[in-house]
Design a protein around this motif. Structure first.
Motif, short mmCIF file in Angstrom:
data_model
loop_
_atom_site.label_atom_id
_atom_site.label_comp_id
_atom_site.label_asym_id
_atom_site.label_seq_id
_atom_site.Cartn_x
_atom_site.Cartn_y
_atom_site.Cartn_z
N MET A 1 2.61 20.95 -1.46
CA MET A 1 1.21 21.30 -1.25
C MET A 1 0.32 20.58 -2.27
SD MET A 1 -0.57 25.04 -0.78
CE MET A 1 -0.38 25.53 -2.48
N ASN A 2 0.76 20.54 -3.52
CA ASN A 2 0.01 19.82 -4.55
C ASN A 2 -0.10 18.34 -4.20
OD1 ASN A 2 -0.17 22.22 -5.96
ND2 ASN A 2 1.42 21.69 -7.45
N THR A 3 0.97 17.79 -3.67
CA THR A 3 0.98 16.38 -3.28
C THR A 3 0.01 16.14 -2.14
OG1 THR A 3 3.29 16.13 -3.97
CG2 THR A 3 2.44 14.52 -2.40
N GLN A 4 0.03 16.97 -1.14
CA GLN A 4 -0.88 16.81 0.00
C GLN A 4 -2.33 16.89 -0.47
OE1 GLN A 4 0.34 19.83 2.77
NE2 GLN A 4 2.32 18.85 3.13
N LEU B 1 -4.16 7.00 -7.70
CA LEU B 1 -5.10 8.11 -7.78
C LEU B 1 -4.42 9.45 -7.54
CD1 LEU B 1 -8.11 6.51 -5.89
CD2 LEU B 1 -8.05 7.14 -8.32
N ALA B 2 -3.54 9.51 -6.57
CA ALA B 2 -2.85 10.77 -6.27
C ALA B 2 -1.91 11.15 -7.42
CB ALA B 2 -2.07 10.64 -4.97
N LEU B 3 -1.13 10.20 -7.90
CA LEU B 3 -0.16 10.50 -8.97
C LEU B 3 -0.85 10.92 -10.27
CD1 LEU B 3 2.48 7.74 -8.28
CD2 LEU B 3 2.86 10.21 -8.18
N ASN B 4 -2.03 10.38 -10.53
CA ASN B 4 -2.76 10.76 -11.74
C ASN B 4 -3.26 12.19 -11.70
OD1 ASN B 4 -2.45 8.49 -13.38
ND2 ASN B 4 -4.10 7.41 -12.32
N GLN B 5 -3.29 12.79 -10.52
CA GLN B 5 -3.69 14.19 -10.38
C GLN B 5 -2.52 15.16 -10.51
OE1 GLN B 5 -6.38 15.00 -6.96
NE2 GLN B 5 -6.04 12.82 -6.54
N LEU B 6 -1.32 14.63 -10.47
CA LEU B 6 -0.12 15.47 -10.45
C LEU B 6 0.62 15.41 -11.78
CD1 LEU B 6 1.05 14.26 -6.93
CD2 LEU B 6 0.16 16.54 -7.48
N PRO B 7 1.26 16.52 -12.16
CA PRO B 7 2.04 16.48 -13.40
C PRO B 7 3.32 15.67 -13.19
CG PRO B 7 2.40 18.55 -12.28
CD PRO B 7 1.35 17.82 -11.49
N TYR C 1 18.29 11.63 -10.58
CA TYR C 1 18.86 11.57 -9.23
C TYR C 1 18.11 12.53 -8.32
CZ TYR C 1 22.65 9.65 -12.04
OH TYR C 1 23.37 8.92 -12.93
N GLU C 2 17.87 12.10 -7.08
CA GLU C 2 17.20 12.95 -6.10
C GLU C 2 17.96 14.25 -5.88
OE1 GLU C 2 14.26 12.23 -4.46
OE2 GLU C 2 14.11 10.42 -5.67
N VAL C 3 19.26 14.19 -5.95
CA VAL C 3 20.08 15.38 -5.72
C VAL C 3 19.78 16.46 -6.77
CG1 VAL C 3 22.14 14.70 -7.04
CG2 VAL C 3 22.37 16.14 -5.01
N ASP C 4 19.35 16.05 -7.97
CA ASP C 4 18.99 17.04 -8.99
C ASP C 4 17.87 17.94 -8.49
OD1 ASP C 4 20.84 15.93 -10.70
OD2 ASP C 4 19.37 14.79 -11.86
N MET C 5 16.88 17.36 -7.83
CA MET C 5 15.77 18.16 -7.33
C MET C 5 16.20 19.00 -6.14
SD MET C 5 13.36 17.69 -9.41
CE MET C 5 11.85 18.24 -8.68
N TYR D 1 9.53 12.32 -9.77
CA TYR D 1 9.83 12.83 -8.43
C TYR D 1 8.59 12.85 -7.54
CZ TYR D 1 11.71 15.78 -4.72
OH TYR D 1 12.11 16.28 -3.51
N TYR D 2 7.42 13.03 -8.15
CA TYR D 2 6.20 13.05 -7.35
C TYR D 2 5.96 11.71 -6.67
CZ TYR D 2 4.39 17.68 -8.43
OH TYR D 2 4.20 19.04 -8.49
N GLU D 3 6.49 10.61 -7.20
CA GLU D 3 6.35 9.31 -6.54
C GLU D 3 6.95 9.39 -5.14
OE1 GLU D 3 8.26 6.49 -9.10
OE2 GLU D 3 6.77 6.75 -10.69
N HIS D 4 8.12 9.98 -5.05
CA HIS D 4 8.79 10.14 -3.75
C HIS D 4 7.94 11.00 -2.81
CE1 HIS D 4 11.90 11.16 -0.82
NE2 HIS D 4 11.63 12.43 -1.05
N LEU D 5 7.40 12.10 -3.32
CA LEU D 5 6.61 12.99 -2.47
C LEU D 5 5.32 12.33 -2.00
CD1 LEU D 5 7.03 16.40 -4.36
CD2 LEU D 5 8.24 15.61 -2.33
N VAL D 6 4.66 11.60 -2.90
CA VAL D 6 3.42 10.92 -2.53
C VAL D 6 3.69 9.86 -1.47
CG1 VAL D 6 1.65 9.32 -3.39
CG2 VAL D 6 2.15 11.41 -4.66
#
Length: 89
Positions: free
Chosen positions: A69-72, A39-45, A51-55, A10-15
């Protein structure tokens, strides 16, 4: 089931959304954006979903805000690293 089609972080979408919000694809080359994402994704869990709807449905508002905030922070840190590397070359 084909894992690479059905499950993603899911962090891929946020990044990608944050990078687009900063209008970086208009000003930077594709290689820069790809490096920035890595680089950004390697810093995030990782947060794997099907499905996006799950989140949207199961994630508490406070947790969503924390993830954003973690993504930013991760993207900003990655930008600083890449820009510093570019200036040193």
């Amino acid at each position: 089931m084909k894992l690479d089609d059905d499950i993603h972080n899911y962090y891929e979408h946020l990044v990608l959304a944050h990078i687009a919000q900063l209008n970086l694809p208009l000003h930077k080359e594709e290689d820069y954006i790809a490096d920035l994402c890595c680089l950004a994704l390697n810093q995030l869990p990782p947060r794997y979903i099907r499905y996006e709807v799950d989140m949207s449905f199961y994630l508490a508002q406070s947790e969503r805000q924390q993830m954003e905030m973690n993504t930013q922070n991760a993207v900003n840190k990655a930008i600083s690293f890449l820009d510093k590397s570019e200036n040193n070359n």
